[in-house]
Scaffold this motif. Structure first.
Motif, mmCIF file in Angstrom:
data_model
loop_
_atom_site.group_PDB
_atom_site.id
_atom_site.type_symbol
_atom_site.label_atom_id
_atom_site.label_comp_id
_atom_site.label_asym_id
_atom_site.label_seq_id
_atom_site.Cartn_x
_atom_site.Cartn_y
_atom_site.Cartn_z
ATOM 1 N N UNK A 118 9.613 -2.553 -7.560
ATOM 2 C CA UNK A 118 9.954 -2.374 -5.893
ATOM 3 C C UNK A 118 8.786 -2.963 -5.229
ATOM 4 N N UNK A 119 7.580 -2.759 -6.032
ATOM 5 C CA UNK A 119 5.905 -2.824 -6.095
ATOM 6 C C UNK A 119 5.427 -3.996 -6.552
ATOM 7 N N UNK A 120 6.333 -4.453 -7.601
ATOM 8 C CA UNK A 120 5.982 -6.247 -8.277
ATOM 9 C C UNK A 120 7.000 -6.970 -7.261
ATOM 10 N N UNK A 121 7.757 -6.379 -6.848
ATOM 11 C CA UNK A 121 8.348 -7.696 -5.354
ATOM 12 C C UNK A 121 7.804 -7.215 -4.325
ATOM 13 N N UNK A 171 0.683 -2.059 -0.057
ATOM 14 C CA UNK A 171 0.517 0.051 0.307
ATOM 15 C C UNK A 171 0.866 1.140 0.066
ATOM 16 N N UNK A 172 2.078 1.473 0.893
ATOM 17 C CA UNK A 172 2.712 2.627 0.500
ATOM 18 C C UNK A 172 3.884 2.629 -0.880
ATOM 19 N N UNK A 219 4.344 -9.280 -4.323
ATOM 20 C CA UNK A 219 5.198 -10.857 -4.791
ATOM 21 C C UNK A 219 4.668 -11.869 -3.375
ATOM 22 N N UNK A 220 4.819 -11.099 -2.214
ATOM 23 C CA UNK A 220 4.749 -11.998 -0.563
ATOM 24 C C UNK A 220 2.893 -11.504 -0.613
ATOM 25 N N UNK A 221 2.341 -11.239 -1.003
ATOM 26 C CA UNK A 221 0.811 -10.982 -0.708
ATOM 27 C C UNK A 221 0.356 -11.775 -1.522
ATOM 28 N N UNK A 222 -0.780 -12.518 -0.714
ATOM 29 C CA UNK A 222 -1.754 -13.582 -1.243
ATOM 30 C C UNK A 222 -3.108 -12.848 -1.617
ATOM 31 N N UNK A 223 -3.073 -12.239 -2.051
ATOM 32 C CA UNK A 223 -4.694 -11.476 -1.691
ATOM 33 C C UNK A 223 -5.373 -11.928 -3.631
#
Length: 187
Positions: free
Chosen positions: A84-87, A43-44, A90-94
């Motif tokens: 950075x946003x794309x990386x 989000x940031x 990858x850690x989010x599962x939404x």
């Protein structure tokens, strides 16, 4: 996201089983905290990207030869932030329904999806309620007809039904089962 990430169910981070229940609850709390932190980071990054896009728009709208260097710096900053946003993503599962993405692509408010889902649920609920009321009416009518033809049997049926309902209620309370079938868990 690949299927291995989805199969783990925790954003692609596989966790080792642990026999200690306290450790499991601590790991669960840490996983949840980690997921929330990952989401906050994304989000940031989105907010920062929007700010960079706004700055880029201002630079382009008032472009002159002297603003070429700031334009290139902002473009590089935007590319870097998108990476950075794309990386981070990858850690989010939404999971986002495709209907929401399509509404956004069409320039519509994604809240329309929620409104449509809620209206559809209300509509189905009304249909189901109508069917339930019809069956209740049919049952009542059948009991009235049966009572006229077989009064003793209907009285026995009502006694059996009342005792069965009381027994079911007693068992439900004894097992701490909620009316919808879920079990109460005491902490």
């Amino acid at each position: 996201m690949d299927s291995s990430n989805q199969a783990t169910g925790n954003g692609g981070i596989a966790s080792q089983p642990n026999n200690n229940n306290n450790s499991n609850s601590n790991n669960s709390d840490q996983d949840e905290s980690s997921k929330q932190q990952n989401l906050n980071n994304v989000i940031n990054s989105i907010d920062k990207t929007l700010g960079l896009l706004h700055q880029l728009h201002l630079t382009v709208s008032s472009f002159n030869v002297a603003s070429q260097l700031p334009l290139l710096q902002r473009l590089n900053g935007l590319v870097s932030e998108l990476d950075t946003m794309q990386n981070l993503a990858g850690n989010c599962n939404i999971q986002v329904p495709m209907e929401v993405v399509n509404l956004i692509d069409d320039g519509k408010n994604p809240d329309e999806y929620n409104k449509n889902v809620i209206n559809s649920c209300i509509e189905k609920n009304q249909i189901t309620k109508g069917k339930t009321d019809a069956f209740k009416g049919l049952r009542r009518h059948l009991l009235e007809e049966l009572e006229q033809a077989f009064p003793d049997e209907v009285e026995s049926y009502r006694e059996i039904r009342a005792s069965s309902a009381a027994e079911s209620k007693r068992l439900t309370q004894a097992l701490s089962v909620l009316p919808n079938g879920d079990v109460k868990i005491e902490h």
